[in-house]
Design an enzyme around this catalytic site. Structure first.
Site, short mmCIF file in Angstrom:
data_model
loop_
_atom_site.label_atom_id
_atom_site.label_comp_id
_atom_site.label_asym_id
_atom_site.label_seq_id
_atom_site.Cartn_x
_atom_site.Cartn_y
_atom_site.Cartn_z
N GLU A 57 -0.50 4.88 -0.44
CA GLU A 57 -1.28 6.10 -0.70
C GLU A 57 -0.41 7.33 -0.52
O GLU A 57 0.35 7.42 0.44
CB GLU A 57 -2.48 6.17 0.26
CG GLU A 57 -3.58 5.20 -0.13
CD GLU A 57 -4.73 5.20 0.87
OE1 GLU A 57 -4.67 5.94 1.85
OE2 GLU A 57 -5.67 4.43 0.64
N THR A 69 -3.22 6.21 -22.04
CA THR A 69 -3.13 4.88 -21.43
C THR A 69 -1.68 4.45 -21.63
O THR A 69 -0.95 5.04 -22.44
CB THR A 69 -4.05 3.86 -22.13
OG1 THR A 69 -3.71 3.83 -23.51
CG2 THR A 69 -5.52 4.22 -21.97
N ARG A 91 -1.49 -2.33 -18.32
CA ARG A 91 -2.75 -1.59 -18.36
C ARG A 91 -2.70 -0.47 -17.32
O ARG A 91 -2.42 -0.72 -16.15
CB ARG A 91 -3.94 -2.48 -18.00
CG ARG A 91 -4.02 -3.80 -18.70
CD ARG A 91 -5.41 -4.37 -18.62
NE ARG A 91 -6.27 -3.57 -19.46
CZ ARG A 91 -6.25 -3.62 -20.79
NH1 ARG A 91 -5.42 -4.41 -21.43
NH2 ARG A 91 -7.06 -2.85 -21.48
N LYS A 134 -1.54 0.66 -24.81
CA LYS A 134 -1.87 0.51 -26.24
C LYS A 134 -0.57 0.53 -27.04
O LYS A 134 0.26 -0.34 -26.82
CB LYS A 134 -2.87 1.59 -26.64
CG LYS A 134 -4.18 1.41 -25.86
CD LYS A 134 -5.23 2.40 -26.27
CE LYS A 134 -6.51 2.04 -25.62
NZ LYS A 134 -7.22 2.83 -24.79
N TYR A 192 0.86 -1.19 0.00
CA TYR A 192 0.00 0.00 0.00
C TYR A 192 0.88 1.23 0.00
O TYR A 192 1.89 1.28 0.73
CB TYR A 192 -0.90 0.03 1.25
CG TYR A 192 -2.35 0.04 0.87
CD1 TYR A 192 -2.88 1.12 0.16
CD2 TYR A 192 -3.19 -1.03 1.18
CE1 TYR A 192 -4.21 1.12 -0.22
CE2 TYR A 192 -4.51 -1.02 0.80
CZ TYR A 192 -5.02 0.05 0.10
OH TYR A 192 -6.32 0.06 -0.29
N ASP A 252 -5.80 13.77 -25.51
CA ASP A 252 -5.85 12.39 -25.04
C ASP A 252 -5.12 11.53 -26.07
O ASP A 252 -5.65 11.25 -27.15
CB ASP A 252 -7.33 11.98 -24.90
CG ASP A 252 -7.49 10.54 -24.43
OD1 ASP A 252 -6.51 9.78 -24.49
OD2 ASP A 252 -8.61 10.18 -24.03
N1 PLP Z 1 -9.06 7.66 -24.17
C1 PLP Z 1 -9.06 7.05 -25.36
C2 PLP Z 1 -8.88 7.87 -26.59
C3 PLP Z 1 -9.23 5.67 -25.44
O1 PLP Z 1 -9.27 5.07 -26.62
C4 PLP Z 1 -9.39 4.94 -24.24
C5 PLP Z 1 -9.58 3.47 -24.25
O2 PLP Z 1 -9.95 2.83 -25.14
C6 PLP Z 1 -9.40 5.62 -23.03
C7 PLP Z 1 -9.23 6.98 -23.01
C8 PLP Z 1 -9.69 4.92 -21.72
O3 PLP Z 1 -8.72 4.05 -21.33
P1 PLP Z 1 -9.08 2.89 -20.26
O4 PLP Z 1 -9.77 1.82 -21.01
O5 PLP Z 1 -7.72 2.52 -19.73
O6 PLP Z 1 -9.93 3.51 -19.21
#
Ligand code: PLP
Length: 410
Positions: free
Chosen positions: A51, A221, A230, A224, A49, A195
């Site tokens: 935090e 993320t 993950r 990918k 843990y 994003d």
């Molecule tokens: N943002 C985009 C553009 C995504 O394609 C994804 C997932 O597919 C996410 C955010 C969210 O990621 P997670 O599945 O890890 O929550």
């Protein structure tokens, strides 16, 4: 031993390994991590843990998790040339949530890409917290070119006056002009959130422009194209460091997944290597090749091609929905996912398209010549969708083909 203590879970795992080996995985949001990443994610760091943040924890005994989190933060900053990194979000969705919570109040306005053009659930879709808490307006791609029309985005931004503009996508296959988004955001006095969940690996390899210098916030993320475990990641300007960190914990999360943070650290180190850059180049080459091969077999590709690791196939001229194609392809061991096409008339559960990507198969060592073979498998399968005997034969061939490529790359 797992198999004698818990045969049910052992069996599911065994079958998953077998499936990953014997199928062709074309889901663009998935990848295959290195043995080193797998090792630390399955390590005793999971017992701890922690935090808080390095040097400021609510728990004792954090000397080594501090060490590993600091390494992850430093590497993330170096890799993306960012002022600050938070490596704790459990997922991409939580990274986006943290950014919204740090600068928006309930009822504030978001401007984001609509889901059929490639937006994500966390970009203000009604069924998601982002659509429940905030008022969202959407921009789409242009109907003819299926590309982002930046002038249109600007018009909507001027009209709607959002507090934050979101760009980045789950299925848009073309290069995103982050600088243009930044100009628009500045013009309307909005924050910009880029994003890069999908394209982070391409950005690191200089195959896609970076948004870091153009935006207040970048989320991603790590699993990918980045090829880590993950999880999520937030990059931000120094001035937002405290707000972001205090929203992640105690704002929306409890204890960080230290084993996953250790995996992120290893993945970031891998992403700094020449080998990783070459891998990303091959991902894009494979993607363009597979896309071209399908076009030659008369499949319509959204926006007529790709600049990235993915593309969307519009199946309407083949008399198939995305759901049907996904199911038929899965029968022969080709894993894809149904996907909306821009302005789709079908629901997200049915869709008119499938999304195809090459990160996974490239991690297994496949190159252009394998893309020709995969295009043939796809075409033969969809053409013979009612012929069980031929489908069985294709399944045998796919199994033999896929089995030759490792699922545990170095
Ligand atoms: N943002 C985009 C553009 C995504 O394609 C994804 C997932 O597919 C996410 C955010 C969210 O990621 P997670 O599945 O890890 O929550």
């Amino acid at each position: 031993m797992l198999n004698s203590f818990d045969y049910e879970v052992y069996y599911a795992l065994k079958k998953e390994i077998e499936k990953q080996r014997e199928t062709i995985n074309l889901i663009p949001s998935e990848n295959i991590v290195s043995k080193n990443v797998l090792k630390v994610v399955g390590s005793v760091f999971t017992n701890k843990y922690a935090e808080g943040y390095p040097g400021k924890r609510y728990y004792g005994g954090c000397k080594y998790v501090d060490m590993v989190e600091k390494i992850a933060i430093e590497r993330a900053c170096k890799l993306f040339n960012a002022e600050h990194a938070n490596v704790q979000p459990h997922s991409g969705s939580q990274a986006n949530m943290a950014v919204y919570f740090s600068v928006l109040k309930p009822g504030d306005k978001i401007l984001a890409m609509d889901i059929s053009s490639g937006g994500h659930l966390t970009h203000g879709v009604k069924v998601n917290f982002s659509g429940m808490f905030y008022k969202t307006s959407f921009y789409s791609v242009d109907r003819d070119t299926e590309l982002i029309d930046y002038e249109k985005v600007r018009e909507i931004a001027i009209k709607e006056k959002p507090k934050i503009i979101v760009c980045g996508s789950s299925s848009y296959s073309r290069t995103i002009d982050f600088e243009k988004f930044s100009e628009i955001a500045k013009e309307v006095n909005a924050y910009l959130l880029c994003d890069i969940a999908h394209i982070a690996g391409l950005i690191v390899a200089n195959l896609h422009p970076t948004p870091v210098k153009f935006s207040e916030f970048v989320t991603s993320t790590t699993h990918k194209t980045l090829r880590g475990p993950r999880g999520g990641l937030i990059l931000c300007k120094e001035e937002f460091k405290e707000r972001i960190d205090s929203i992640v914990i105690p704002g929306i999360q409890g204890g960080p997944l230290v084993h996953v943070i250790a995996g992120k650290a290893v993945a970031f180190k891998e992403a700094m290597t020449e080998k990783f850059k070459n891998y990303q180049k091959q991902v894009v080459k494979n993607c363009k090749k597979l896309c071209q091969e399908l076009k030659e077999r008369r499949y319509r590709i959204v926006s007529d091609g790709t600049d990235t690791h993915l593309f969307v196939v519009d199946l309407r001229n083949k008399g198939l929905t995305g759901l049907e194609a996904q199911d038929i392809l899965e029968k022969v061991g080709i894993i894809t996912n149904k996907n909306l096409i821009p302005f789709d008339s079908l629901s997200p559960n049915i869709t008119s398209g499938i999304r195809i990507g090459t990160p996974c198969i490239t991690s297994r060592g496949m190159k252009e010549k394998e893309m020709v073979k995969i295009a043939d498998f796809i075409d033969e399968t969809l053409k013979n969708r009612d012929n069980e005997k031929i489908l069985k034969e294709i399944r045998r061939k796919v199994r033999r083909f896929a089995d030759e490529y490792p699922i545990y790359p170095e």
